[in-house]
Design a protein around this motif. Structure first.
Motif, PDB file in Angstrom:
ATOM      1  N   THR A  26      51.106  -4.510  14.339  1.00 29.52           N
ATOM      2  CA  THR A  26      50.867  -5.412  15.496  1.00 29.52           C
ATOM      3  C   THR A  26      51.495  -6.804  15.350  1.00 29.52           C
ATOM      4  OG1 THR A  26      48.527  -6.391  15.266  1.00 29.52           O
ATOM      5  CG2 THR A  26      49.179  -4.009  16.477  1.00 29.52           C
ATOM      6  N   GLY A  27      51.867  -7.477  16.133  1.00 34.18           N
ATOM      7  CA  GLY A  27      52.357  -8.930  15.635  1.00 34.18           C
ATOM      8  C   GLY A  27      50.936  -9.717  14.922  1.00 34.18           C
ATOM      9  N   ALA A  28      50.103  -9.399  15.191  1.00 30.41           N
ATOM     10  CA  ALA A  28      48.989 -10.169  14.311  1.00 30.41           C
ATOM     11  C   ALA A  28      48.930  -9.894  13.003  1.00 30.41           C
ATOM     12  CB  ALA A  28      47.583  -9.615  15.032  1.00 30.41           C
ATOM     13  N   ASP A  29      49.638  -8.841  12.606  1.00 31.55           N
ATOM     14  CA  ASP A  29      49.778  -8.339  11.405  1.00 31.55           C
ATOM     15  C   ASP A  29      50.910  -9.250  10.276  1.00 31.55           C
ATOM     16  OD1 ASP A  29      47.745  -6.374  11.079  1.00 31.55           O
ATOM     17  OD2 ASP A  29      49.112  -5.122  12.247  1.00 31.55           O
ATOM     18  N   ALA A  30      51.605  -9.881  11.173  1.00 34.11           N
ATOM     19  CA  ALA A  30      52.681 -10.706  10.595  1.00 34.11           C
ATOM     20  C   ALA A  30      52.673 -11.317   9.206  1.00 34.11           C
ATOM     21  CB  ALA A  30      53.512 -11.435  11.711  1.00 34.11           C
ATOM     22  N   PRO A  31      51.533 -12.419   9.122  1.00 32.20           N
ATOM     23  CA  PRO A  31      51.227 -12.945   8.024  1.00 32.20           C
ATOM     24  C   PRO A  31      50.772 -12.098   6.776  1.00 32.20           C
ATOM     25  CG  PRO A  31      49.981 -13.932   9.828  1.00 32.20           C
ATOM     26  CD  PRO A  31      50.706 -12.558  10.234  1.00 32.20           C
ATOM     27  N   ALA A  32      50.092 -11.025   7.228  1.00 30.48           N
ATOM     28  CA  ALA A  32      49.736 -10.199   6.010  1.00 30.48           C
ATOM     29  C   ALA A  32      50.782  -9.432   5.502  1.00 30.48           C
ATOM     30  CB  ALA A  32      48.582  -9.311   6.417  1.00 30.48           C
ATOM     31  N   VAL A  33      51.716  -8.759   6.330  1.00 32.63           N
ATOM     32  CA  VAL A  33      53.192  -8.032   6.157  1.00 32.63           C
ATOM     33  C   VAL A  33      53.963  -8.885   5.091  1.00 32.63           C
ATOM     34  CG1 VAL A  33      54.963  -6.959   6.811  1.00 32.63           C
ATOM     35  CG2 VAL A  33      52.804  -6.491   7.717  1.00 32.63           C
ATOM     36  N   LEU A  34      53.988 -10.279   5.752  1.00 31.37           N
ATOM     37  CA  LEU A  34      55.007 -10.972   4.961  1.00 31.37           C
ATOM     38  C   LEU A  34      54.467 -11.535   3.572  1.00 31.37           C
ATOM     39  CD1 LEU A  34      57.415 -13.045   5.319  1.00 31.37           C
ATOM     40  CD2 LEU A  34      55.794 -14.999   6.011  1.00 31.37           C
ATOM     41  N   VAL A  57      63.003 -13.245   9.679  1.00 36.35           N
ATOM     42  CA  VAL A  57      63.199 -11.941   9.747  1.00 36.35           C
ATOM     43  C   VAL A  57      61.942 -11.329  10.191  1.00 36.35           C
ATOM     44  CG1 VAL A  57      63.996  -9.799   8.493  1.00 36.35           C
ATOM     45  CG2 VAL A  57      65.265 -11.907   8.185  1.00 36.35           C
ATOM     46  N   MET A  58      60.554 -11.676   9.669  1.00 41.01           N
ATOM     47  CA  MET A  58      59.648 -10.826   9.946  1.00 41.01           C
ATOM     48  C   MET A  58      59.416 -11.284  11.359  1.00 41.01           C
ATOM     49  SD  MET A  58      57.088  -9.199   8.803  1.00 41.01           S
ATOM     50  CE  MET A  58      57.449  -9.339   7.084  1.00 41.01           C
ATOM     51  N   ALA A  59      59.639 -12.338  12.108  1.00 45.85           N
ATOM     52  CA  ALA A  59      59.383 -12.597  13.415  1.00 45.85           C
ATOM     53  C   ALA A  59      60.100 -11.852  14.365  1.00 45.85           C
ATOM     54  CB  ALA A  59      59.615 -14.437  13.546  1.00 45.85           C
ATOM     55  N   ALA A  60      61.526 -11.438  13.949  1.00 43.57           N
ATOM     56  CA  ALA A  60      62.095 -10.716  14.609  1.00 43.57           C
ATOM     57  C   ALA A  60      61.537  -9.137  14.717  1.00 43.57           C
ATOM     58  CB  ALA A  60      63.736 -10.582  13.992  1.00 43.57           C
ATOM     59  N   TRP A  61      61.004  -8.770  13.727  1.00 46.23           N
ATOM     60  CA  TRP A  61      60.563  -7.457  13.379  1.00 46.23           C
ATOM     61  C   TRP A  61      59.446  -7.394  14.270  1.00 46.23           C
ATOM     62  CZ3 TRP A  61      58.236  -5.436   7.903  1.00 46.23           C
ATOM     63  CH2 TRP A  61      57.748  -4.077   8.057  1.00 46.23           C
ATOM     64  N   VAL A  62      58.530  -8.461  14.281  1.00 41.49           N
ATOM     65  CA  VAL A  62      57.328  -8.502  15.196  1.00 41.49           C
ATOM     66  C   VAL A  62      57.747  -8.420  16.715  1.00 41.49           C
ATOM     67  CG1 VAL A  62      55.479  -9.773  15.987  1.00 41.49           C
ATOM     68  CG2 VAL A  62      55.749  -9.616  13.580  1.00 41.49           C
ATOM     69  N   ARG A  63      59.020  -9.140  17.057  1.00 38.55           N
ATOM     70  CA  ARG A  63      59.513  -8.984  18.459  1.00 38.55           C
ATOM     71  C   ARG A  63      59.745  -7.560  18.722  1.00 38.55           C
ATOM     72  NH1 ARG A  63      61.674 -14.117  16.715  1.00 38.55           N
ATOM     73  NH2 ARG A  63      63.717 -13.072  16.490  1.00 38.55           N
ATOM     74  N   ALA A  64      60.498  -7.148  17.752  1.00 37.10           N
ATOM     75  CA  ALA A  64      60.927  -5.678  18.028  1.00 37.10           C
ATOM     76  C   ALA A  64      59.845  -4.650  18.092  1.00 37.10           C
ATOM     77  CB  ALA A  64      61.708  -5.240  16.786  1.00 37.10           C
ATOM     78  N   ILE A  65      58.678  -4.788  17.486  1.00 37.53           N
ATOM     79  CA  ILE A  65      57.731  -3.888  17.524  1.00 37.53           C
ATOM     80  C   ILE A  65      56.895  -4.179  18.962  1.00 37.53           C
ATOM     81  CG2 ILE A  65      55.121  -3.549  16.785  1.00 37.53           C
ATOM     82  CD1 ILE A  65      56.178  -4.202  13.987  1.00 37.53           C
ATOM     83  N   GLU A  66      56.801  -5.645  19.196  1.00 31.84           N
ATOM     84  CA  GLU A  66      56.040  -5.783  20.634  1.00 31.84           C
ATOM     85  C   GLU A  66      57.036  -5.521  21.809  1.00 31.84           C
ATOM     86  OE1 GLU A  66      55.583 -10.183  20.238  1.00 31.84           O
ATOM     87  OE2 GLU A  66      53.661  -9.810  19.344  1.00 31.84           O
ATOM     88  N   ARG A  82      43.809  -2.233   3.345  1.00 28.67           N
ATOM     89  CA  ARG A  82      42.304  -2.102   2.805  1.00 28.67           C
ATOM     90  C   ARG A  82      41.974  -3.451   2.762  1.00 28.67           C
ATOM     91  NH1 ARG A  82      42.625  -0.311  -3.024  1.00 28.67           N
ATOM     92  NH2 ARG A  82      42.472   1.617  -2.441  1.00 28.67           N
ATOM     93  N   ASP A  83      40.832  -3.869   3.164  1.00 35.05           N
ATOM     94  CA  ASP A  83      39.982  -5.166   3.128  1.00 35.05           C
ATOM     95  C   ASP A  83      41.135  -6.157   3.589  1.00 35.05           C
ATOM     96  OD1 ASP A  83      37.836  -3.991   1.954  1.00 35.05           O
ATOM     97  OD2 ASP A  83      38.591  -4.464   0.028  1.00 35.05           O
ATOM     98  N   GLY A  84      41.936  -5.991   4.638  1.00 32.60           N
ATOM     99  CA  GLY A  84      42.827  -6.919   5.429  1.00 32.60           C
ATOM    100  C   GLY A  84      44.180  -7.383   4.585  1.00 32.60           C
ATOM    101  N   ALA A  85      44.091  -6.419   3.576  1.00 34.05           N
ATOM    102  CA  ALA A  85      45.580  -6.676   2.683  1.00 34.05           C
ATOM    103  C   ALA A  85      46.406  -5.512   2.939  1.00 34.05           C
ATOM    104  CB  ALA A  85      45.376  -6.902   1.018  1.00 34.05           C
ATOM    105  N   VAL A  86      47.669  -5.637   3.208  1.00 31.03           N
ATOM    106  CA  VAL A  86      48.692  -4.595   3.371  1.00 31.03           C
ATOM    107  C   VAL A  86      49.008  -4.066   1.887  1.00 31.03           C
ATOM    108  CG1 VAL A  86      51.128  -4.090   4.209  1.00 31.03           C
ATOM    109  CG2 VAL A  86      49.522  -5.502   5.481  1.00 31.03           C
ATOM    110  N   LEU A  87      48.918  -2.772   1.928  1.00 29.49           N
ATOM    111  CA  LEU A  87      49.452  -2.348   0.236  1.00 29.49           C
ATOM    112  C   LEU A  87      50.298  -1.347   0.641  1.00 29.49           C
ATOM    113  CD1 LEU A  87      45.720  -0.889  -0.212  1.00 29.49           C
ATOM    114  CD2 LEU A  87      46.848  -3.076  -1.142  1.00 29.49           C
ATOM    115  N   GLY A  88      51.095  -1.084   1.819  1.00 31.11           N
ATOM    116  CA  GLY A  88      52.155  -0.288   1.835  1.00 31.11           C
ATOM    117  C   GLY A  88      52.680  -0.191   3.420  1.00 31.11           C
TER     118      GLY A  88
END
Length: 202
Positions: A26-34, A57-66, A82-88
């Protein structure tokens, strides 16, 4: 109900280092995915059409998802967390309005610390299952020719080399690299996965 919403999320999968949750991005995941993308070796990102370590680019990805679509079509993004961290993550990209509307592209990225433990295969399986749910007839994936571990993951799911794109991408130092394109018919991938007993992905 969309194909992605018919999947069960979040879902927990076992891993040698501890359970991992799979869920839709989701859009809220952008900082962790970045943060995840910026921690990856730059070479791992060469197969992507855009540099996802760039905030814009991450912002565009989030807009695409939304909005449920990207410039080329629709996208589903699944995160391993896991524990709030994106592993994959795995992304399934479709363009239902093109001549290749029956084809989905599958992209998978995994943290180097977790490679070799099956997470990449689990994400690839999840991506294939989402493609099946959307009725895609063919799935393609691409990577640099030296990413042998990633190639092995896809080949284990029945993907086979279809094309070699020579000197197709350049890294940040300007060195050119070849890309290999792997593909498989969705029905054959599904049959391969079922043959291995991977029925929980469906």
């Amino acid at each position: 109900m969309t194909a992605s919403s018919s999947r069960t999320y979040p879902r927990t999968v076992a891993h040698a280092d501890g359970d991992i949750a799979l869920r839709l991005m989701t859009g809220a995941d952008a900082p962790a995915v970045l943060a995840f993308a910026q921690a990856l070796p730059a070479h791992d990102l060469l197969f992507l059409p855009r540099d996802i370590t760039e905030p814009k680019v991450m912002a565009a990805w989030v807009r695409a998802i939304e909005r449920g679509a990207i410039e080329r079509g629709d996208i589903d993004s699944v995160l391993a967390v896991r524990d709030g961290a994106v592993l994959g993550c795995a992304a399934v990209i479709r363009d239902p309005h093109s001549w290749s509307g029956h084809v989905a592209e599958l992209r998978v990225l995994v943290s180097p610390a977790l490679r070799g433990g099956g997470l990449g295969q689990q994400l690839a399986q999840e991506g294939c299952a989402l493609a099946f749910a959307h009725g895609q007839e063919k799935i393609v994936a691409q990577m640099t020719v030296d990413q042998r571990g990633a190639i092995a993951v896809f080949q284990a799911l029945g993907f086979r080399p279809e094309a070699l794109l020579t000197r197709h991408v350049k890294d940040r130092e300007g060195k050119a690299h070849d890309l290999v394109v792997l593909s498989q018919d969705a029905a054959q991938v599904e049959a391969q996965m079922r043959a291995y007993g991977v029925t929980e992905a469906f």
